[in-house]
Scaffold this active site. Structure first.
Site, PDB file in Angstrom:
ATOM      1  N   ARG A 141       0.824  -1.215   0.000  1.00 23.06           N
ATOM      2  CA  ARG A 141       0.000   0.000   0.000  1.00 23.06           C
ATOM      3  C   ARG A 141       0.862   1.271   0.000  1.00 23.06           C
ATOM      4  NH1 ARG A 141      -3.257   2.679   4.425  1.00 23.06           N
ATOM      5  NH2 ARG A 141      -5.092   3.590   3.417  1.00 23.06           N
ATOM      6  N   HIS A 171       0.395   4.245  -2.588  1.00 18.80           N
ATOM      7  CA  HIS A 171       0.117   5.611  -2.145  1.00 18.80           C
ATOM      8  C   HIS A 171       1.248   6.569  -2.520  1.00 18.80           C
ATOM      9  CE1 HIS A 171      -3.390   5.100   0.914  1.00 18.80           C
ATOM     10  NE2 HIS A 171      -3.527   4.314  -0.130  1.00 18.80           N
ATOM     11  N   GLY A 189       3.982  10.818  -8.587  1.00 17.57           N
ATOM     12  CA  GLY A 189       4.837   9.754  -9.099  1.00 17.57           C
ATOM     13  C   GLY A 189       5.551   8.990  -7.994  1.00 17.57           C
ATOM     14  N   ASP A 191       8.162   8.622  -6.018  1.00 15.31           N
ATOM     15  CA  ASP A 191       9.327   9.432  -5.617  1.00 15.31           C
ATOM     16  C   ASP A 191       9.585   9.396  -4.117  1.00 15.31           C
ATOM     17  OD1 ASP A 191       7.135  10.840  -4.725  1.00 15.31           O
ATOM     18  OD2 ASP A 191       7.827  12.788  -5.436  1.00 15.31           O
ATOM     19  N   SER A 196       7.771  10.295  -1.796  1.00 18.18           N
ATOM     20  CA  SER A 196       7.262  11.472  -1.091  1.00 18.18           C
ATOM     21  C   SER A 196       6.405  11.086   0.112  1.00 18.18           C
ATOM     22  CB  SER A 196       6.464  12.364  -2.046  1.00 18.18           C
ATOM     23  OG  SER A 196       5.460  11.623  -2.721  1.00 18.18           O
ATOM     24  N   GLU A 249       2.195  14.351   3.103  1.00 17.94           N
ATOM     25  CA  GLU A 249       1.335  13.234   2.696  1.00 17.94           C
ATOM     26  C   GLU A 249       0.937  12.322   3.849  1.00 17.94           C
ATOM     27  OE1 GLU A 249       2.670  11.015  -0.847  1.00 17.94           O
ATOM     28  OE2 GLU A 249       3.616  12.875  -1.511  1.00 17.94           O
ATOM     29  N   ASN A 283      -3.840   8.341   4.596  1.00 23.33           N
ATOM     30  CA  ASN A 283      -2.594   7.915   5.241  1.00 23.33           C
ATOM     31  C   ASN A 283      -2.586   8.085   6.757  1.00 23.33           C
ATOM     32  OD1 ASN A 283      -1.302   7.166   2.823  1.00 23.33           O
ATOM     33  ND2 ASN A 283      -0.673   9.280   2.425  1.00 23.33           N
ATOM     34  N   PRO A 323      -7.371   7.255  -4.457  1.00 23.29           N
ATOM     35  CA  PRO A 323      -8.742   6.736  -4.464  1.00 23.29           C
ATOM     36  C   PRO A 323      -9.218   6.520  -3.029  1.00 23.29           C
ATOM     37  CG  PRO A 323      -7.340   5.484  -5.964  1.00 23.29           C
ATOM     38  CD  PRO A 323      -6.438   6.347  -5.150  1.00 23.29           C
ATOM     39  N   HIS A 366      -6.112  -6.089  -2.438  1.00 28.54           N
ATOM     40  CA  HIS A 366      -6.896  -6.271  -1.214  1.00 28.54           C
ATOM     41  C   HIS A 366      -7.152  -7.744  -0.905  1.00 28.54           C
ATOM     42  CE1 HIS A 366      -8.644  -1.889  -1.254  1.00 28.54           C
ATOM     43  NE2 HIS A 366      -7.357  -1.936  -0.941  1.00 28.54           N
ATOM     44  N   THR A 367      -6.467  -8.643  -1.604  1.00 30.60           N
ATOM     45  CA  THR A 367      -6.499 -10.060  -1.244  1.00 30.60           C
ATOM     46  C   THR A 367      -5.689 -10.312   0.038  1.00 30.60           C
ATOM     47  OG1 THR A 367      -5.926 -12.296  -1.983  1.00 30.60           O
ATOM     48  CG2 THR A 367      -4.521 -10.530  -2.765  1.00 30.60           C
ATOM     49  N   ASP A 399     -10.031  -9.524   2.668  1.00 32.93           N
ATOM     50  CA  ASP A 399     -10.410 -10.705   1.885  1.00 32.93           C
ATOM     51  C   ASP A 399     -10.923 -11.777   2.848  1.00 32.93           C
ATOM     52  OD1 ASP A 399     -10.746 -12.669  -0.008  1.00 32.93           O
ATOM     53  OD2 ASP A 399      -8.618 -12.926  -0.444  1.00 32.93           O
ATOM     54  N   ASP A 407      -4.035 -14.368  -3.399  1.00 36.48           N
ATOM     55  CA  ASP A 407      -4.690 -15.265  -4.348  1.00 36.48           C
ATOM     56  C   ASP A 407      -5.829 -14.517  -5.027  1.00 36.48           C
ATOM     57  OD1 ASP A 407      -6.593 -15.038  -2.355  1.00 36.48           O
ATOM     58  OD2 ASP A 407      -6.395 -17.093  -1.635  1.00 36.48           O
TER      59      ASP A 407
END
Length: 275
Positions: free
Chosen positions: A9, A13, A19, A21, A23, A33, A39, A108, A138-139, A190, A198
């Site tokens: 993640r 993020h 990009g 980087d 950050s 951030e 976050n 998102p 998210h599995t 999951d 999976d």
């Protein structure tokens, strides 16, 4: 076990904001951030990145960027959880800017509609296949009640739960995340395959057992019929296809606006720009 999902993640993020980087790793005041909605009290694994950076610096100082560490750690996390592997392109350099405002605009959210989520992917050069395959991350991992309890009792002001959630799962979650309960309790993203990387996540979506609203809409929303639903169905039946597409999408995501050449720097400490 949970750290694999956390490191995956972090890379996601990082890449979606300015990009890949590194950050997301920068410490600072509440404009960085780390303080963005997606976050704060949520992103984790920073100490693991520090330990990796320390080990790398001691054997080969000033060569491997924090951004590359995130990309490699994400790949290894997936592999060690039972998922695919892929060749990580290297040579990203570390940025100097970290903005909570930019992160809030770019990341998102679990509460967003599918069209808004798709737009956030296309804004960084990704497509609908990437939306579905990367959601399959998210599995593995956990989510707090506060990221999905809007679905449990009074969904979107309807006075009723989200009708796309399977009944027994709904009942379980209503007791696990009661009204006015602890919004920081964790449960598996999951259900019934918590730690294995999976395609079970997609089988759950077909059965109405996606945890986050942003998961289940990939199958159940009106827009899904013309965009994401067929891919969810394909991945639910074909593990190899999911692994192939996931690896390709991770490579694409890892290529979002990297700093190369003389742009950026190789941070000595992943939490701070070089002085």
């Amino acid at each position: 076990m949970r750290m694999a999902a956390s490191l995956l993640r972090l890379h996601f993020h990082d890449c979606f904001v300015n990009g890949c980087d590194a950050s997301v790793l920068l410490d600072g005041d509440n404009t960085t951030e780390k303080f963005a909605f997606g976050n704060i009290n949520s992103a984790r694994g920073f100490e693991v990145v520090d330990a990796i950076k320390s080990a790398v610096e001691s054997s080969c100082s000033g060569v491997v960027s924090c951004a590359d560490i995130l990309a490699i750690a994400a790949r290894d996390s997936v592999l060690l959880s039972g998922g695919p592997t892929w060749r990580v392109l290297l040579g990203r350099r570390d940025g100097a800017v970290s903005s909570a405002t930019q992160a809030n605009a770019a990341l998102p959210s679990p509460f967003e509609a599918l069209d808004a989520i798709i737009k956030k992917y296309t804004d960084v050069g990704l497509n609908i296949t990437d939306v579905v395959s990367l959601s399959g991350g998210h599995t593995i991992g956990l989510a707090k009640c506060g990221t999905f309890d809007n679905r449990l009792f009074n969904f979107s002001g309807t006075g009723a739960p989200d009708s796309t959630m399977e009944a027994s799962m709904l009942a379980d979650l209503q007791s696990f995340c009661p009204v006015n309960g602890d919004s920081n309790r964790f449960t598996a993203l999951d259900r019934n395959s918590t730690d294995l990387f999976d395609n079970h996540y997609f089988k759950n979506l077909v059965d109405g057992k996606g945890l986050l609203g942003s998961d289940q809409i990939l199958y159940s929303s009106d827009l899904a019929g013309s965009t994401t639903k067929s891919l969810v169905e394909s991945y639910s039946k074909d593990l190899k296809l999911f692994f192939t597409d996931f690896a390709n999408s991770m490579i694409k995501m890892g290529n979002i606006s990297p700093l190369t050449g003389s742009n950026g720097e190789i941070r000595k400490n992943c939490r701070a720009v070089n002085s």
